[in-house]
Design an enzyme around this catalytic site. Structure first.
Site, mmCIF file in Angstrom:
data_model
loop_
_atom_site.group_PDB
_atom_site.id
_atom_site.type_symbol
_atom_site.label_atom_id
_atom_site.label_comp_id
_atom_site.label_asym_id
_atom_site.label_seq_id
_atom_site.Cartn_x
_atom_site.Cartn_y
_atom_site.Cartn_z
ATOM 1 N N ARG A 129 2.670 -3.244 27.372
ATOM 2 C CA ARG A 129 4.036 -2.717 27.153
ATOM 3 C C ARG A 129 4.820 -3.482 26.094
ATOM 4 N NH1 ARG A 129 3.611 -2.218 32.722
ATOM 5 N NH2 ARG A 129 3.169 -0.070 33.286
ATOM 6 N N LYS A 147 9.166 -0.002 11.871
ATOM 7 C CA LYS A 147 8.524 1.297 12.137
ATOM 8 C C LYS A 147 7.025 1.048 12.229
ATOM 9 C CE LYS A 147 11.680 4.671 10.041
ATOM 10 N NZ LYS A 147 11.843 5.678 8.957
ATOM 11 N N GLU A 189 8.261 2.256 -4.949
ATOM 12 C CA GLU A 189 9.233 2.003 -3.866
ATOM 13 C C GLU A 189 10.279 0.973 -4.314
ATOM 14 O OE1 GLU A 189 9.244 3.853 -1.197
ATOM 15 O OE2 GLU A 189 7.178 4.488 -0.783
ATOM 16 N N LYS A 226 16.296 -3.422 2.039
ATOM 17 C CA LYS A 226 15.767 -2.784 3.249
ATOM 18 C C LYS A 226 16.316 -3.472 4.503
ATOM 19 C CE LYS A 226 12.120 -0.547 5.563
ATOM 20 N NZ LYS A 226 10.779 -0.046 5.626
ATOM 21 N N GLU A 257 17.408 4.851 12.409
ATOM 22 C CA GLU A 257 17.582 5.993 11.499
ATOM 23 C C GLU A 257 18.435 7.108 12.087
ATOM 24 O OE1 GLU A 257 14.130 6.763 9.042
ATOM 25 O OE2 GLU A 257 14.847 8.772 8.625
ATOM 26 N N ARG A 273 19.772 4.812 7.324
ATOM 27 C CA ARG A 273 18.395 4.455 7.007
ATOM 28 C C ARG A 273 17.676 5.556 6.223
ATOM 29 N NH1 ARG A 273 14.056 0.935 10.587
ATOM 30 N NH2 ARG A 273 12.329 1.140 9.121
ATOM 31 N N ASN A 277 14.513 7.201 2.254
ATOM 32 C CA ASN A 277 13.595 8.325 2.036
ATOM 33 C C ASN A 277 13.875 9.062 0.728
ATOM 34 O OD1 ASN A 277 12.228 7.856 4.454
ATOM 35 N ND2 ASN A 277 13.771 8.985 5.609
ATOM 36 N N HIS A 293 11.337 11.285 -0.921
ATOM 37 C CA HIS A 293 10.304 11.532 0.090
ATOM 38 C C HIS A 293 10.250 12.976 0.586
ATOM 39 C CE1 HIS A 293 10.010 7.220 -0.057
ATOM 40 N NE2 HIS A 293 9.118 7.163 0.912
ATOM 41 N N HIS A 303 6.713 14.128 0.430
ATOM 42 C CA HIS A 303 5.909 14.502 1.602
ATOM 43 C C HIS A 303 5.325 15.896 1.438
ATOM 44 C CE1 HIS A 303 8.003 11.415 4.449
ATOM 45 N NE2 HIS A 303 6.992 10.887 3.795
ATOM 46 N N HIS A 342 0.689 7.615 -1.915
ATOM 47 C CA HIS A 342 2.047 7.884 -1.420
ATOM 48 C C HIS A 342 3.101 7.568 -2.502
ATOM 49 C CE1 HIS A 342 5.458 8.101 1.273
ATOM 50 N NE2 HIS A 342 5.775 6.844 0.987
HETATM 51 P P1 NAD Z 1 -3.179 0.556 2.623
HETATM 52 O O1 NAD Z 1 -2.797 -0.302 3.747
HETATM 53 O O2 NAD Z 1 -4.157 1.645 2.881
HETATM 54 O O3 NAD Z 1 -3.710 -0.345 1.415
HETATM 55 C C1 NAD Z 1 -4.185 0.260 0.243
HETATM 56 C C2 NAD Z 1 -5.600 -0.205 -0.080
HETATM 57 O O4 NAD Z 1 -5.561 -1.522 -0.604
HETATM 58 C C3 NAD Z 1 -6.528 -0.265 1.121
HETATM 59 O O5 NAD Z 1 -7.809 0.134 0.700
HETATM 60 C C4 NAD Z 1 -6.549 -1.738 1.479
HETATM 61 O O6 NAD Z 1 -7.725 -2.128 2.136
HETATM 62 C C5 NAD Z 1 -6.439 -2.381 0.120
HETATM 63 N N1 NAD Z 1 -5.821 -3.702 0.068
HETATM 64 C C6 NAD Z 1 -4.733 -4.104 0.736
HETATM 65 N N2 NAD Z 1 -4.357 -5.325 0.311
HETATM 66 C C7 NAD Z 1 -5.246 -5.703 -0.612
HETATM 67 C C8 NAD Z 1 -5.386 -6.856 -1.402
HETATM 68 N N3 NAD Z 1 -4.481 -7.836 -1.388
HETATM 69 N N4 NAD Z 1 -6.450 -6.939 -2.247
HETATM 70 C C9 NAD Z 1 -7.336 -5.890 -2.303
HETATM 71 N N5 NAD Z 1 -7.235 -4.770 -1.607
HETATM 72 C C10 NAD Z 1 -6.206 -4.673 -0.762
HETATM 73 O O7 NAD Z 1 -1.901 1.286 1.966
HETATM 74 P P2 NAD Z 1 -0.419 0.820 1.605
HETATM 75 O O8 NAD Z 1 -0.100 1.539 0.358
HETATM 76 O O9 NAD Z 1 -0.237 -0.641 1.694
HETATM 77 O O10 NAD Z 1 0.430 1.442 2.801
HETATM 78 C C11 NAD Z 1 0.503 2.835 3.017
HETATM 79 C C12 NAD Z 1 0.781 3.061 4.483
HETATM 80 O O11 NAD Z 1 2.026 2.413 4.792
HETATM 81 C C13 NAD Z 1 0.942 4.522 4.846
HETATM 82 O O12 NAD Z 1 0.238 4.769 6.025
HETATM 83 C C14 NAD Z 1 2.436 4.689 5.074
HETATM 84 O O13 NAD Z 1 2.736 5.669 6.027
HETATM 85 C C15 NAD Z 1 2.807 3.301 5.578
HETATM 86 N N6 NAD Z 1 4.212 2.965 5.353
HETATM 87 C C16 NAD Z 1 4.924 2.536 6.414
HETATM 88 C C17 NAD Z 1 6.257 2.188 6.254
HETATM 89 C C18 NAD Z 1 7.008 1.632 7.416
HETATM 90 O O14 NAD Z 1 8.235 1.445 7.319
HETATM 91 N N7 NAD Z 1 6.344 1.305 8.517
HETATM 92 C C19 NAD Z 1 6.879 2.260 5.005
HETATM 93 C C20 NAD Z 1 6.107 2.699 3.913
HETATM 94 C C21 NAD Z 1 4.776 3.039 4.108
HETATM 95 N N1 GLY Z 2 10.115 3.576 4.706
HETATM 96 C C1 GLY Z 2 11.276 4.143 5.295
HETATM 97 C C2 GLY Z 2 11.813 3.369 6.451
HETATM 98 O O1 GLY Z 2 11.304 2.340 6.804
HETATM 99 O O2 GLY Z 2 12.762 3.797 7.059
#
Ligand code: NAD
Ligand code: GLY
Length: 358
Positions: free
Chosen positions: A118, A140, A182, A224, A234, A238, A242, A245, A249, A262
């Site tokens: 939990r 998030k 971003e 942020k 949000e 917040r 987006n 986005h 999206h 993305h």
């Molecule tokens: P990811 O985590 O898939 O990383 C991209 C690629 O880079 C992967 O293949 C990973 O293995 C590789 N990688 C990561 N770090 C590396 C490094 N230092 N050296 C070599 N390779 C490396 O993608 P991302 O772009 O980091 O994140 C996208 C995800 O984040 C999506 O799922 C999106 O929904 C989420 N996201 C969440 C929030 C939030 O607020 N929680 C905000 C924006 C995005």
């Molecule tokens: N990436 C948008 C948020 O965290 O709210």
């Protein structure tokens, strides 16, 4: 090393930013009350590069859980697998999870931490630009369902975020550029000076110069953090994060998440939002051109000739953030400032999508 605070009362937490701070992660995480048995969650690309180094600085050998890399593995099945690993290793409510990786690892590990027993404590050690400027801050967490991205999740704030820019040196160039969309977004929505810095230093930033990267990362985290501190769940403000986005999206969905990263879809979405803002008389043509030129300087797309307008529009209407079929747009009214609009005529949205085909 610079330290910021995400101000959430008794759930406030530090963000440590600097070159080589991974080497200090052991003491930083203890300071942030991450004691007890630790599980490091990483992926199959990042683990072989950095998990051993992190293990060494943590002292006690942590459990290392390696997820297969990639958005397609951001699934509920991984939560069950991770919780199974935690149970087998004897983790309990006093244990903590450390996410070492990009946004996918952060979202999955964070949701596993939110769900296991939990809810146990966790920390973020982001290794992509997306994660360092955006996803590691704000709490998030979650996974995708086949019917929709990020549809299963929880708000669960970390105890600390440790950002080491040197970890970006191994990040593939396309991933880095997409992440920088971003940071440009943060400039457009909240800080004209950050935007100007991104314009002026595009060469050094794209080349991965840590001195040039520090400001976009630091300012993005500050922006942020301030937004999250004011509107964690949000309910209002917040949503400005987006920007780009709603269109983005739609573009990701119409391409089944395969054609654009993305950040690339967000770049297209920012350009569409800028064009729409100009048509609505909210900004002038010079704004649209400045934003377009900046995105282009980072190798980000601002046009897609084959964009299927009707299908994209239909998907935008069904996005989880569109309530009752009303699309919400974040629209600039000057550089460094945006407003939320839910009253935009479908013809204006369609025209902005058409403009991406030009
Ligand atoms: P990811 O985590 O898939 O990383 C991209 C690629 O880079 C992967 O293949 C990973 O293995 C590789 N990688 C990561 N770090 C590396 C490094 N230092 N050296 C070599 N390779 C490396 O993608 P991302 O772009 O980091 O994140 C996208 C995800 O984040 C999506 O799922 C999106 O929904 C989420 N996201 C969440 C929030 C939030 O607020 N929680 C905000 C924006 C995005
Ligand atoms: N990436 C948008 C948020 O965290 O709210």
């Amino acid at each position: 090393m610079k330290t910021l605070t995400v101000d959430l009362g008794d759930r406030s937490y530090p963000i440590y930013i600097g070159e080589g701070v991974l080497g200090e992660a052991g003491s930083l995480l203890v300071q942030a009350r991450l004691t007890g048995a630790l599980a490091v969650v990483t992926d199959s690309n990042v683990g072989p590069l950095y998990a051993e180094r992190l293990s060494r600085v943590l002292g006690d050998t942590p459990l290392i859980c390696t997820l297969p890399a990639g958005e397609e593995h951001k699934r509920l099945a991984q939560i069950e697998w991770l919780c199974g690993q935690f149970l087998e290793a004897g983790l309990d409510r006093s244990s903590a999870v450390i996410a070492l990786g990009g946004g996918v690892v952060g979202d999955v590990a964070g949701f596993a931490a939110a769900s296991f027993m939990r809810g146990i404590r966790f920390a973020q050690i982001p290794t992509t630009i997306v994660a360092q400027v955006d996803s590691s801050v704000g709490g998030k967490t979650g996974v995708n369902h086949p019917a929709g991205k990020n549809t299963i999740g929880a708000f669960h704030q970390p105890e600390a975020v440790v950002i080491d820019m040197t970890l970006l040196q191994t990040l593939p160039g396309r991933e880095a550029r997409a992440g920088l969309a971003e940071a440009i977004k943060h400039g457009v929505i909240a800080d004209a000076e950050l935007f100007a810095f991104m314009e002026e230093h595009a060469g050094a930033i794209v080349a991965g110069d840590p001195r040039a990267l520090e400001r976009p990362i630091l300012r993005s985290c500050e922006i942020k953090s301030a937004v999250v501190a004011e509107d964690e769940r949000e309910h209002g403000l917040r949503a400005i994060l987006n920007y780009g986005h709603t269109f983005g999206h739609g573009i990701e969905a119409v391409t089944e998440y395969k054609r654009f990263l993305h950040g690339e879809a967000v770049a297209l979405g920012m350009h569409a939002a800028g064009v729409m803002a100009e048509a609505l008389g909210m900004v002038d043509a010079a704004f649209v051109e400045r934003q377009r030129a900046c995105l282009t300087a980072y190798g980000l797309p601002v046009t897609w000739r084959d964009l299927p307008v009707a299908e994209t529009l239909a998907l935008m209407r069904h996005d989880k953030k569109a309530r009752g079929g009303t699309m919400k747009f974040i629209v600039p009214d000057r550089l460094g400032h945006v407003v939320q609009r839910t009253d935009i005529a479908e013809s204006d949205v369609r025209n902005a999508l058409e403009a991406l085909r030009a």
